[in-house]
Design a protein around this motif. Structure first.
Motif, short mmCIF file in Angstrom:
data_model
loop_
_atom_site.label_atom_id
_atom_site.label_comp_id
_atom_site.label_asym_id
_atom_site.label_seq_id
_atom_site.Cartn_x
_atom_site.Cartn_y
_atom_site.Cartn_z
N LYS A 387 -37.53 99.95 65.51
CA LYS A 387 -38.67 100.06 66.41
C LYS A 387 -39.93 99.42 65.84
N GLY A 388 -39.79 98.85 64.66
CA GLY A 388 -40.94 98.22 64.02
C GLY A 388 -41.81 99.16 63.23
N ARG A 389 -41.41 100.42 63.12
CA ARG A 389 -42.20 101.39 62.36
C ARG A 389 -41.97 101.21 60.86
N VAL A 390 -43.02 101.41 60.09
CA VAL A 390 -42.88 101.38 58.63
C VAL A 390 -42.09 102.60 58.18
N LEU A 391 -41.15 102.39 57.30
CA LEU A 391 -40.40 103.49 56.71
C LEU A 391 -41.02 103.82 55.36
N VAL A 392 -41.71 104.93 55.30
CA VAL A 392 -42.42 105.33 54.08
C VAL A 392 -41.41 105.98 53.13
N PRO A 393 -41.09 105.34 52.00
CA PRO A 393 -40.01 105.81 51.12
C PRO A 393 -40.45 106.91 50.16
N LEU A 394 -40.89 108.04 50.72
CA LEU A 394 -41.52 109.08 49.91
C LEU A 394 -40.56 110.03 49.22
N TYR A 395 -39.33 110.15 49.71
CA TYR A 395 -38.39 111.16 49.23
C TYR A 395 -39.03 112.56 49.29
N GLY A 396 -39.45 112.90 50.50
CA GLY A 396 -40.06 114.20 50.76
C GLY A 396 -40.03 114.48 52.25
N ASP A 397 -40.58 115.63 52.65
CA ASP A 397 -40.61 115.97 54.08
C ASP A 397 -41.94 116.58 54.52
N LEU A 398 -42.91 116.68 53.58
CA LEU A 398 -44.24 117.25 53.87
C LEU A 398 -44.15 118.69 54.36
N LYS A 399 -43.12 119.39 53.99
CA LYS A 399 -42.90 120.76 54.45
C LYS A 399 -42.86 121.71 53.25
N ARG A 400 -43.35 122.92 53.45
CA ARG A 400 -43.27 123.93 52.40
C ARG A 400 -41.91 124.62 52.43
N HIS A 401 -41.42 124.97 51.24
CA HIS A 401 -40.14 125.66 51.11
C HIS A 401 -40.24 126.73 50.03
N GLN A 402 -39.47 127.76 50.19
CA GLN A 402 -39.33 128.78 49.15
C GLN A 402 -38.25 128.29 48.20
N ILE A 403 -38.62 128.00 46.96
CA ILE A 403 -37.67 127.36 46.04
C ILE A 403 -37.45 128.16 44.76
N SER A 404 -37.59 129.46 44.86
CA SER A 404 -37.25 130.30 43.72
C SER A 404 -36.55 131.55 44.22
N GLY A 405 -35.78 132.16 43.35
CA GLY A 405 -35.05 133.37 43.71
C GLY A 405 -34.96 134.29 42.52
N GLN A 406 -34.24 135.38 42.67
CA GLN A 406 -34.11 136.33 41.58
C GLN A 406 -33.38 135.71 40.40
N ARG A 407 -32.42 134.84 40.70
CA ARG A 407 -31.64 134.24 39.62
C ARG A 407 -32.38 133.11 38.93
N ASN A 408 -33.17 132.39 39.68
CA ASN A 408 -33.83 131.22 39.14
C ASN A 408 -35.22 131.09 39.77
#
Length: 489
Positions: A387-408
């Protein structure tokens, strides 16, 4: 009303609000001018009239040359080492985002805990180039600064220790966030319209550029249930800057950082229109940072080239990286670290559409400055979709995530929440540039890419397990791929 009228005149032109155009930028006082040349950082400090001239040219023509000139002024300012006579330090102000007075004056120029903690922006953002990341020694201590405005401790109950993020490609990141914010708000508005028209509750998914942010339910009376929103604030504004994702724009980020790290107060937040005084921190220097200075810094950061791929790889590394990229996707890493997001427009406006109070906003100016990033050579080299849009190669999603748990919980080990974001929730780190911006993690306390992958927990735990289950050779291939993602030197 009076404050808004004053702000509305600030671009008509900047000179109307900045008397004394012949003075060096920051309005250096006579005491500073009396210093010997060896004591003044004239090699780095651009005169105010140079910045104003670049801004005027950029506003008139919008040409690539004008943008380049303005960004160059911003670079000089980014590398400038602020001194007391220019307003460095904040004896009676805290690092809080909302202008907050100290209970007692602090005369120390630098303080590692509550700041100021650097003489120049490049003091932390320098690895591997100016605007880049920082080593563990450049870590900062972040506090909300409201309930304990005078905190002076590294106790994790009062401050969070954070590493320095890279700024390369941040103009594209902000443009992505603006477009995604607009699309999410449009989806919410359509749900409200339909609920009112049909007189029944309407639940609408929130998804933009392939990233899901949960859903909202609109009721016929106009109320909205936001309990199922995921990874974003209830106002649906993406805030892509900082490790918690709490700043919506480079302008807001810059105004905050100038006060926190250098004790330099921006007029648009700390000036008399908001605080009733032109010298809020009571250091004897009024209006230390003018809107022009912030705009130049924004232009510099917004035009920093996006990180790319290392090209001069040996054949064995190249083969391993190719296989590692496939494994990176197969293990589920790309569910958050998306290789690219499409960008519709490359017109960067300053101020932007989602600036908050205390930052210059669109309604405060006659018209925003518009920078056409498509004219930049490094932007021309980015891939496009069908579509002619620039593909920004960021390797991300601009979204917050919970990335820890009891084990780690190594990536979610903070005890202090920030801006209403839970302690174990962080925005997905963009991985472009990860190959040469070690160390890793929110505290810069993880030395290798393998180690930081193994530190993932929470919602990333299954992906971490999939990576851990790979053979040693395959894990090394994933690392070879990640190491090929570099900030250019």
């Amino acid at each position: 009303m009076r404050g808004r009228q004053e702000r509305g005149r600030i671009w008509q032109p900047f000179a109307a609000a900045l008397a004394g155009a012949g003075a060096l930028w920051l309005g250096l006082a006579a005491s500073a001018q009396a210093q010997s040349w060896s004591e003044r950082n004239v090699d780095h400090t651009p005169p105010l009239e140079d910045i104003r001239a670049s801004l005027d040219e950029a506003r008139k023509t919008g040409s690539p040359a004008a943008l380049e000139a303005l960004a160059e002024e911003g670079r000089r300012l980014f590398e400038a080492r602020f001194i007391r006579e220019e307003g460095a330090g904040r004896p009676m102000a805290t690092q809080a985002i909302v202008p907050t007075k100290r209970k007692r004056a602090v005369e120390n120029m630098f303080n590692r805990m509550p700041g100021p903690d650097a003489a120049a922006c490049s003091g932390c953002h320098h690895q591997p180039v100016v605007g880049g990341a920082g080593d563990f020694t450049a870590n900062v201590f972040v506090s909300e600064g409201f309930e304990s405005a005078d905190f002076d401790t590294s106790d994790p109950q009062f401050s969070n220790e954070r590493g320095t993020n890279i700024l390369q490609g941040s103009g594209l990141i902000e443009l992505l966030a603006r477009e995604m914010t607009a699309e999410l708000k449009a989806q919410r508005a359509e749900a409200v319209r339909k609920a009112r028209a049909d007189k029944v509750p309407v639940t609408a998914p929130l998804e933009t550029k392939g990233v899901s942010f949960g859903k909202v339910t609109a009721h016929p009376d106009g109320t909205i249930d936001v309990s199922a929103i995921d990874g974003i604030d209830p106002d649906l504004v993406l805030r892509p800057f900082s490790q918690k994702g709490v700043f919506a724009s480079l302008r807001q980020f810059t105004v905050n950082a100038l006060n926190v790290h250098h004790g330099m107060q921006a007029q648009e937040r700390f000036g008399s229109m908001w605080t009733g005084t032109d010298d809020f921190d009571m250091d004897g220097v009024a209006d230390e940072i003018r809107p022009e200075h912030v705009s130049a810094l924004v232009a510099f950061q917004a035009t920093l080239p996006a990180p790319g791929r290392k090209q001069d790889l040996p054949d064995d590394w190249k083969a391993a990286a190719t296989r590692g990229e496939d494994l990176f996707a197969a293990t589920g890493c790309t569910s958050c670290h998306r290789p690219s997001l499409p960008l519709e427009s490359l017109a960067f406006e300053d101020p932007g559409p989602v600036e908050g109070a205390g930052t210059l906003r669109r309604q405060d100016v006659d018209a925003p400055l518009v920078y056409d990033l498509s004219a930049l050579e490094w932007v021309k080299a980015l891939p496009r979709d069908d579509k002619g849009r620039v593909l920004v190669p960021l390797y991300g999603d601009l979204k917050r995530h919970q990335i820890s748990g009891q084990r780690n919980n190594r990536l979610g080990n903070e005890l202090l929440g920030q801006r209403f974001v839970e302690r174990d929730v962080f925005i997905t780190a963009e991985l472009w540039g990860v190959g040469n911006t070690a160390p890793y993690g929110h505290r810069n306390d993880i030395t290798t890419l393998h180690e930081v992958i193994m530190a993932h927990g929470g919602k990333a735990e299954e992906t971490q397990k999939a990576y851990a289950a790979l053979s040693e050779e395959d894990r090394q291939a994933v690392i070879a791929f990640l190491r090929s993602l570099e900030v250019g030197k």
